[in-house]
Design an enzyme around this catalytic site. Structure first.
Site, PDB file in Angstrom:
ATOM      1  CB  SER A   9      -0.962  -0.044   1.187  1.00  0.00           C
ATOM      2  OG  SER A   9      -1.982   0.903   1.062  1.00  0.00           O
TER       3      SER A   9
ATOM      4  CG  ASP B  46      -6.611  -4.343  -3.162  1.00  0.00           C
ATOM      5  OD1 ASP B  46      -7.465  -3.461  -2.940  1.00  0.00           O
ATOM      6  OD2 ASP B  46      -5.398  -4.194  -2.929  1.00  0.00           O
TER       7      ASP B  46
ATOM      8  CG  HIS C 243      -5.675  -2.525   0.274  1.00  0.00           C
ATOM      9  ND1 HIS C 243      -4.754  -2.578  -0.752  1.00  0.00           N
ATOM     10  CD2 HIS C 243      -5.181  -1.622   1.173  1.00  0.00           C
ATOM     11  CE1 HIS C 243      -3.749  -1.752  -0.496  1.00  0.00           C
ATOM     12  NE2 HIS C 243      -3.987  -1.160   0.662  1.00  0.00           N
TER      13      HIS C 243
END
Length: 337
Positions: free
Chosen positions: A139, A282, A312
């Site tokens: 991320s 995701d 995610h």
């Protein structure tokens, strides 16, 4: 507001201070944690980079100074994938767990992911690490990891990019913008609202439906509402609203190709052995973004897909699959022993 403050227990934190001017800052400090021992050649160092609301506490339990357990505890420690490496995890510049951020300066300047990596370069120099055996991140941490590999290619030997992107997409910017507006409208309540918005995007529709469906509590509220309330309350206890805005806006500005001739040209600068992985469920960082990274980095061997119902957040949850990727990436010859 939450976050670490001077006078709180230090926990496992160490500090690096940069006294010289850094952009609009007169100087800065980074809180960081380490595990393991740096070998004589300084060739076994691994940089682990946290996501938006993460911190330097990659491994270990809840203890004074650390209100949450290590977020990648499955990777660091005896018998785990990074055993034998010197693991370094900084709290990002602009964060609120010991590093310089808006919790200290009300007029804190805007930052980019590139600025944050530039600060981490100073930390690496201070630690005597000329080249990382690997840089790992998911991320926002993945944004910093790819920026490391593009901006400092000679200093990154291995690279693991998880559930991340070469540049923030319009949808990611839109979702983040709504969160920022909620905080700016009401810093007290806005951080909890921002977390609720974000957490929906961190999980998959399938998981939320399977876990909660349309079930209600005794008070008549939907169970999924209570679930979001729980995560909002947890974050507001440990995180600073102004830091959330600063880091979110840094993520929105992320574009590894900015000033480098575009994304394709920028990714062409990466020389590291690279593993790029995405999560099949995701919806915040869809697989197409990892496909772009894998296609653009010559050292990447295609795209790896983590199979998970958790969306995610799977890059934090699916420890067995992530651990296998780490073990594949980092060479045994670089370990201490």
């Amino acid at each position: 507001m939450g976050g670490w403050r001077f006078g709180d227990p230090n926990g496992r934190r160490k500090w690096f201070s940069h006294a010289g001017t850094f952009g609009e800052l007169p100087g800065f400090q980074l809180a960081y944690e380490t595990w393991g021992t740096l070998n004589a050649e300084a060739s076994n160092a691994v940089l682990v980079l946290h996501a938006l609301t993460g911190d330097s506490h990659v491994a270990g339990g809840v203890e004074p100074g650390h209100p949450t357990p290590g977020w990648w505890d499955s990777l660091v420690g005896s018998g785990k994938p990074l055993d034998g490496f010197f693991v370094v995890a900084p709290n990002v510049l602009g964060g609120c767990q010991g590093s310089t951020g808006p919790w200290q300066y009300p007029d804190f300047p805007d930052l980019t992911i590139r600025d944050q990596v530039a600060a981490e370069v100073h930390l690496a120099d201070y630690l005597g690490i000329g080249r990382w055996a690997a840089v790992l991140g998911g991320s926002m941490g993945g944004m910093r990891a790819v920026e490391w590999a593009v901006g400092e290619p000679e200093r990154v030997d291995g690279l693991l990019l998880l559930a991340t992107a070469a540049a923030a997409s319009a949808e990611q910017i839109a979702l983040a913008s709504a969160q920022v507006h909620a905080i700016k409208a009401d810093p007290g309540e806005g951080l909890g609202i921002a977390r609720r918005i974000a957490h929906i995007s961190y999980r998959s529709e399938q998981e939320l439906q399977a876990r909660f469906g349309r079930e209600r509590q005794e008070d008549g509220r939907f169970e999924v509402e209570s679930y979001l309330d729980h995560h909002a309350a947890k974050l507001t206890r440990r995180f600073d609203a102004a830091s959330y805005v600063t880091l979110t806006e840094a993520m929105n500005s992320h574009d590894v190709g900015r000033g480098r001739g575009g994304i394709k040209a920028a990714l062409g600068r990466v020389t590291a052995r690279t593993i790029v992985a995405g999560v099949d469920s995701d919806r915040l960082y869809p697989l197409a973004q990892q496909e772009e990274l894998a296609a653009g980095i010559s050292g990447a061997d295609g795209l790896r897909v983590i199979e998970s119902p958790y969306g995610h957040d799977a890059f934090l949850i699916e420890s067995e699959q992530v651990g296998a990727l780490v073990t594949e990436l980092v060479p045994v010859r670089s370990r201490t022993r």
